[in-house]
Design a protein around this motif. Structure first.
Motif, short mmCIF file in Angstrom:
data_model
loop_
_atom_site.label_atom_id
_atom_site.label_comp_id
_atom_site.label_asym_id
_atom_site.label_seq_id
_atom_site.Cartn_x
_atom_site.Cartn_y
_atom_site.Cartn_z
N GLN A 15 0.81 -1.22 0.00
CA GLN A 15 0.00 0.00 0.00
C GLN A 15 0.85 1.27 0.00
N ASN A 16 2.13 1.12 0.23
CA ASN A 16 3.01 2.30 0.37
C ASN A 16 4.35 2.04 -0.32
N ASN A 17 4.28 1.60 -1.58
CA ASN A 17 5.50 1.19 -2.26
C ASN A 17 6.21 2.41 -2.85
N ASN A 18 6.88 3.13 -1.96
CA ASN A 18 7.67 4.28 -2.38
C ASN A 18 8.86 4.44 -1.44
N ARG A 19 9.86 5.13 -1.90
CA ARG A 19 11.12 5.23 -1.16
C ARG A 19 10.95 5.96 0.17
N GLU A 20 10.13 6.99 0.18
CA GLU A 20 9.96 7.78 1.41
C GLU A 20 9.39 6.92 2.53
N TRP A 21 8.31 6.17 2.22
CA TRP A 21 7.71 5.32 3.24
C TRP A 21 8.68 4.23 3.68
N PHE A 22 9.38 3.64 2.72
CA PHE A 22 10.31 2.56 3.04
C PHE A 22 11.39 3.06 4.00
N LEU A 23 11.94 4.22 3.74
CA LEU A 23 13.00 4.75 4.61
C LEU A 23 12.46 5.05 6.00
N GLU A 24 11.23 5.53 6.08
CA GLU A 24 10.61 5.79 7.38
C GLU A 24 10.36 4.50 8.15
N ASN A 25 10.20 3.38 7.43
CA ASN A 25 9.90 2.09 8.05
C ASN A 25 11.06 1.11 7.88
N ARG A 26 12.26 1.65 7.71
CA ARG A 26 13.43 0.80 7.47
C ARG A 26 13.66 -0.18 8.61
N ASN A 27 13.38 0.24 9.83
CA ASN A 27 13.58 -0.67 10.97
C ASN A 27 12.64 -1.88 10.88
N ARG A 28 11.45 -1.69 10.34
CA ARG A 28 10.50 -2.81 10.17
C ARG A 28 11.02 -3.77 9.11
N TYR A 29 11.59 -3.22 8.04
CA TYR A 29 12.18 -4.08 7.02
C TYR A 29 13.36 -4.85 7.59
N ASP A 30 14.21 -4.18 8.34
CA ASP A 30 15.38 -4.85 8.92
C ASP A 30 14.95 -5.99 9.83
N ASP A 31 13.89 -5.77 10.62
CA ASP A 31 13.39 -6.82 11.50
C ASP A 31 12.82 -7.99 10.68
N SER A 32 12.12 -7.67 9.60
CA SER A 32 11.54 -8.71 8.75
C SER A 32 12.62 -9.52 8.05
N LYS A 33 13.64 -8.83 7.58
CA LYS A 33 14.75 -9.52 6.93
C LYS A 33 15.47 -10.43 7.92
N ALA A 34 15.68 -9.93 9.14
CA ALA A 34 16.33 -10.74 10.18
C ALA A 34 15.49 -11.97 10.51
N ASP A 35 14.16 -11.79 10.48
CA ASP A 35 13.24 -12.90 10.73
C ASP A 35 13.42 -13.99 9.67
N LEU A 36 13.48 -13.57 8.40
CA LEU A 36 13.70 -14.53 7.32
C LEU A 36 15.08 -15.17 7.42
N GLU A 37 16.08 -14.40 7.76
CA GLU A 37 17.44 -14.92 7.87
C GLU A 37 17.52 -16.01 8.95
N LYS A 38 16.81 -15.82 10.04
CA LYS A 38 16.78 -16.82 11.10
C LYS A 38 16.18 -18.12 10.58
N LEU A 39 15.08 -18.01 9.84
CA LEU A 39 14.44 -19.19 9.26
C LEU A 39 15.37 -19.87 8.27
N VAL A 40 16.00 -19.11 7.39
CA VAL A 40 16.90 -19.69 6.39
C VAL A 40 18.08 -20.37 7.05
N GLY A 41 18.58 -19.80 8.14
CA GLY A 41 19.67 -20.43 8.87
C GLY A 41 19.27 -21.82 9.38
N THR A 42 18.04 -21.92 9.89
CA THR A 42 17.52 -23.22 10.34
C THR A 42 17.42 -24.19 9.18
N LEU A 43 16.93 -23.70 8.03
CA LEU A 43 16.77 -24.55 6.86
C LEU A 43 18.11 -25.06 6.35
N ILE A 44 19.11 -24.20 6.33
CA ILE A 44 20.44 -24.62 5.88
C ILE A 44 20.96 -25.75 6.75
#
Length: 229
Positions: A15-44
């Protein structure tokens, strides 16, 4: 499992696919990426028990969220999903590996198969199907395999490929330009405790197919004639 906050971030991003919103919510992206990384680590770790992944690292598996918009009519700067390619060499191996796609709304899936084959690779694949389709069919028609992977994705030719008769007994397989198998997950599946176990099960079921395709497309060197795509 993944956190519900990861799916919420992706939902909000659509709903907010633009650079301004993404930068304002960068911490949420970082948390989501870390969440996926944890899962991928388990899978490996778990997949490494039945598939030699070499020295595969989590960072080698995660795809960028940024889109390449240079040649696309869709100019949204970010993907609406998180994804990872798991196999020897990670996301950039170029081989047939396991692909994990996380996207809200029941669009998450695990898959793998022939997708971006060259003309030479398609010729190798079709030659193998022509000479001996039984091995491939025994893998992809296995009951447990098809129960887990009920969906086949990818393009096929509208007619028989050059050099093959239209009434060939394996014409459906010969017409295939892509042969990609998919298992979809609901949002509830993605956030459940058994999510990683289900993925590992799917990867183990998929391995005979990926091994077969990697051998045909990359490792074997049969003499194959070029065919019409």
């Amino acid at each position: 499992m993944l956190q519900s906050s990861t799916l919420k971030f992706l939902t909000d991003l659509v709903q907010n696919n633009n650079r301004e919103w993404f930068l304002e919510n960068r911490n949420r992206y970082d948390d989501s990426k870390a969440d996926l990384e944890k899962l991928v680590g388990t899978l490996i770790t778990e997949v490494g028990k039945f598939h030699d992944l070499g020295n595969l690292q989590v960072k080698d598996c995660i795809f960028r969220i940024n889109r390449d918009v240079r040649f696309s009519k869709n100019k949204d700067p970010y993907k609406s999903n998180l994804s990872a390619g798991i196999g020897p060499g990670g996301r950039s191996s170029g081989r047939v590996d396991y692909y994990l796609h996380i996207q809200p709304g029941g669009q998450s899936f695990l898959g793998g198969g022939m997708w971006d084959a060259t003309a030479e690779q398609l010729a190798k694949y079709r030659q193998e199907v022509d000479y001996n389709a039984d091995e491939l069919k025994s893998i992809i028609n296995d009951k447990e395999f098809r129960e887990y992977y009920p969906e086949i994705s990818g393009e096929s030719l509208k007619t028989a490929p050059k050099g093959y008769p239209k009434d060939h007994p394996e014409i459906e397989l010969l017409r295939r330009k892509q042969l990609f198998f998919i298992h979809r997950f609901s949002d509830k599946d993605v956030t459940s405790k058994g999510f990683a176990d289900s993925i590992v099960k799917g990867m183990k079921l998929l391995k005979p197919y990926t091994d077969f395709m990697n051998y045909i497309l990359y490792d074997a060197n049969p003499e194959a004639e070029d065919i019409q795509l």
